[in-house]
Design a protein around this motif. Sequence first.
Motif, PDB file in Angstrom:
ATOM      1  N   LEU A 179       0.838  -1.196   0.000  1.00 57.94           N
ATOM      2  CA  LEU A 179       0.000   0.000   0.000  1.00 57.94           C
ATOM      3  C   LEU A 179       0.871   1.244   0.000  1.00 57.94           C
ATOM      4  O   LEU A 179       1.856   1.329   0.740  1.00 57.94           O
ATOM      5  CB  LEU A 179      -0.915   0.027   1.229  1.00 57.94           C
ATOM      6  N   ASP A 180       0.484   2.216  -0.817  1.00 57.29           N
ATOM      7  CA  ASP A 180       1.246   3.454  -0.876  1.00 57.29           C
ATOM      8  C   ASP A 180       1.130   4.220   0.437  1.00 57.29           C
ATOM      9  O   ASP A 180       0.042   4.363   1.000  1.00 57.29           O
ATOM     10  CB  ASP A 180       0.738   4.330  -2.032  1.00 57.29           C
ATOM     11  N   SER A 181       2.261   4.719   0.901  1.00 55.41           N
ATOM     12  CA  SER A 181       2.306   5.404   2.196  1.00 55.41           C
ATOM     13  C   SER A 181       1.474   6.677   2.190  1.00 55.41           C
ATOM     14  O   SER A 181       0.708   6.940   3.127  1.00 55.41           O
ATOM     15  CB  SER A 181       3.760   5.723   2.555  1.00 55.41           C
ATOM     16  N   TRP A 192      -6.412  -1.934  11.595  1.00 55.21           N
ATOM     17  CA  TRP A 192      -6.387  -2.969  10.566  1.00 55.21           C
ATOM     18  C   TRP A 192      -4.983  -3.494  10.316  1.00 55.21           C
ATOM     19  O   TRP A 192      -4.802  -4.688  10.048  1.00 55.21           O
ATOM     20  CB  TRP A 192      -6.983  -2.435   9.268  1.00 55.21           C
ATOM     21  N   LEU A 193      -4.001  -2.636  10.416  1.00 56.84           N
ATOM     22  CA  LEU A 193      -2.618  -3.093  10.203  1.00 56.84           C
ATOM     23  C   LEU A 193      -2.248  -4.158  11.223  1.00 56.84           C
ATOM     24  O   LEU A 193      -1.710  -5.221  10.870  1.00 56.84           O
ATOM     25  CB  LEU A 193      -1.656  -1.907  10.285  1.00 56.84           C
ATOM     26  N   THR A 194      -2.560  -3.910  12.487  1.00 57.80           N
ATOM     27  CA  THR A 194      -2.248  -4.882  13.544  1.00 57.80           C
ATOM     28  C   THR A 194      -3.042  -6.170  13.361  1.00 57.80           C
ATOM     29  O   THR A 194      -2.499  -7.280  13.491  1.00 57.80           O
ATOM     30  CB  THR A 194      -2.561  -4.271  14.923  1.00 57.80           C
ATOM     31  N   VAL A 204       3.140  -4.202   3.536  1.00 60.24           N
ATOM     32  CA  VAL A 204       4.316  -3.346   3.353  1.00 60.24           C
ATOM     33  C   VAL A 204       3.868  -1.956   2.916  1.00 60.24           C
ATOM     34  O   VAL A 204       2.981  -1.815   2.066  1.00 60.24           O
ATOM     35  CB  VAL A 204       5.278  -3.957   2.308  1.00 60.24           C
ATOM     36  N   GLN A 205       4.518  -0.957   3.504  1.00 64.06           N
ATOM     37  CA  GLN A 205       4.243   0.436   3.174  1.00 64.06           C
ATOM     38  C   GLN A 205       5.157   0.862   2.029  1.00 64.06           C
ATOM     39  O   GLN A 205       6.382   0.862   2.178  1.00 64.06           O
ATOM     40  CB  GLN A 205       4.486   1.308   4.418  1.00 64.06           C
ATOM     41  N   GLU A 283      10.360  -2.600  -3.265  1.00 64.68           N
ATOM     42  CA  GLU A 283      10.181  -2.107  -1.893  1.00 64.68           C
ATOM     43  C   GLU A 283      10.923  -2.945  -0.862  1.00 64.68           C
ATOM     44  O   GLU A 283      11.444  -2.412   0.124  1.00 64.68           O
ATOM     45  CB  GLU A 283       8.683  -2.082  -1.557  1.00 64.68           C
ATOM     46  N   THR A 284      10.998  -4.259  -1.051  1.00 64.57           N
ATOM     47  CA  THR A 284      11.530  -5.136  -0.005  1.00 64.57           C
ATOM     48  C   THR A 284      12.851  -5.807  -0.373  1.00 64.57           C
ATOM     49  O   THR A 284      13.557  -6.295   0.521  1.00 64.57           O
ATOM     50  CB  THR A 284      10.516  -6.251   0.321  1.00 64.57           C
ATOM     51  N   GLY A 285      13.164  -5.903  -1.657  1.00 66.36           N
ATOM     52  CA  GLY A 285      14.348  -6.637  -2.089  1.00 66.36           C
ATOM     53  C   GLY A 285      14.111  -8.122  -2.238  1.00 66.36           C
ATOM     54  O   GLY A 285      15.025  -8.863  -2.632  1.00 66.36           O
ATOM     55  N   GLU A 286      12.890  -8.589  -1.968  1.00 68.50           N
ATOM     56  CA  GLU A 286      12.564 -10.011  -2.063  1.00 68.50           C
ATOM     57  C   GLU A 286      12.070 -10.344  -3.463  1.00 68.50           C
ATOM     58  O   GLU A 286      11.151  -9.706  -3.967  1.00 68.50           O
ATOM     59  CB  GLU A 286      11.482 -10.379  -1.038  1.00 68.50           C
TER      60      GLU A 286
END
Length: 484
Positions: A179-181, A192-194, A204-205, A283-286
């Motif tokens: 999701l875009d920050s 909702w995030l939690t 991921v932001q 965003e994550t490198g994965e």
Amino acid sequence: MEKFYHFVTIAGIALYWILVAGVTLRVVLKRRAVSVSLAWLMVIYIIPVVGVACYFLFGELNLGRKRADRAREMLAPFVEWFSKLSNCQAHSPENFGRHISRIDELCNNRLGLPALSGNELSLQSSPQAIMQSIVEDINQANTSIRMVFYIWHPGGMADDVGYALIAAANRGVDIKILLDSAGSPRFFRSDWLTKMQQAGIHVVQALEVSPWRIFLRRLDLRQHRKIIVIDEKVAYTGSMNMVDPAFFKQDSGVGQWIDIMVRVTGPTVNVLSAIHSWDWEVETGERSFPLIPECTTEALRSEHPIQVVPSGPGMPEYLIYQVLTLAINQANESVRITTPYFVPSTDLLETLKMTAQRGVTVELIIPHKNDSMMVQWASRAFYSELMQAGVKIYEFYGGLLHTKSVVIDEQFCLVGTVNMDMRSLWLNFEVTLAIDDEEFTQKMHQLQAGYMAQSHCVSLQTWQQRSIYYRFLERIFYLFNPLL
């Protein structure tokens, strides 16, 4: 003491003008459209200090060093994955129609990404139908769910999707949500995030906004795609964010947002999954490529192909813009466009004018009221020029028309996430589907006709009688159009 303050003042002025001179050189030496450079020079010189700060924040395509390095390194392996699709039976350029043939060549040559046949499409245009369909598909998920959205706004039917995702995670489905920050601040401030993280959902932001990074990365570079992929069998994309229009921006004075989504099955699903994989890795490198689709075209399935057209940092520049202009230039009879934000570049403006001048019916449908005052006035600065060339302009009164669509000759269409402005066409992470399916295109054309029925056709004669005050506002905001 007086001499000290005098020295500090002189030194401050000198430092500022050295900074202005340096930024001016940067603007002049940076290769970009002349109109963009002139607009930035105007901002820098008319608005002291603030103009220089704005240039550092928004003036250059700065993804951040780590992301930029990663995006450059990713292109080759993704092109290799895309190129494998050209060997599929579903890629049969000898059977392509004239509208998509040149687009397939362009995307194949620039990104290794071919158009693929054998898909089934459904156009969904009501929030209730869209959300219900998404929830039903999530409830059927067995292995994986991938999502990327610009906005996730809690409330109403968006919460139904959230609960369906949590239930899917609890039965072992692997879920990744990007999701875009800047677009989803309410989601990241909500519980909702939690809830999702506790259920094992990876959230991921994207392009995180923080005061510590404002001068290290361009703030208006956004993750603007809307993609859902479920079990690599079903996909959605279109203009609708993860919001319930009845709970979203109710105090903005523009009415409810009007959107569409396209539900897709077939080999194009895996391509959309690969676009999500690109965004996730940036965003994550994965890295985790989806499976290569079977790519066989069943006898009962439509042979009409779909070209997925992504754009954004790290990918070939201006690809969606090139596809858009190529599609418009191929029109023989009609071009009908819906867009919420219409601030075209000089080249796109000339393309629309020339298309109308060669006898093609060109119709533009945009909202009467916009949630961006600057965009609304800047858009109107183009009306006279377009109407004098023969373009018909309709202002939609039924809410904020957020649907992004282009229908060519009632036979071919483009639908996706991209607006008709330079930020979308040149900057953001976006995705468009070029669809060579006449039955689907007819449905899109009929939907556009429904929008026109709720619109007012702007008269050139009436428009030329508007007040000097309106003309002044249009010209002021027109000066900033390369930056909007």
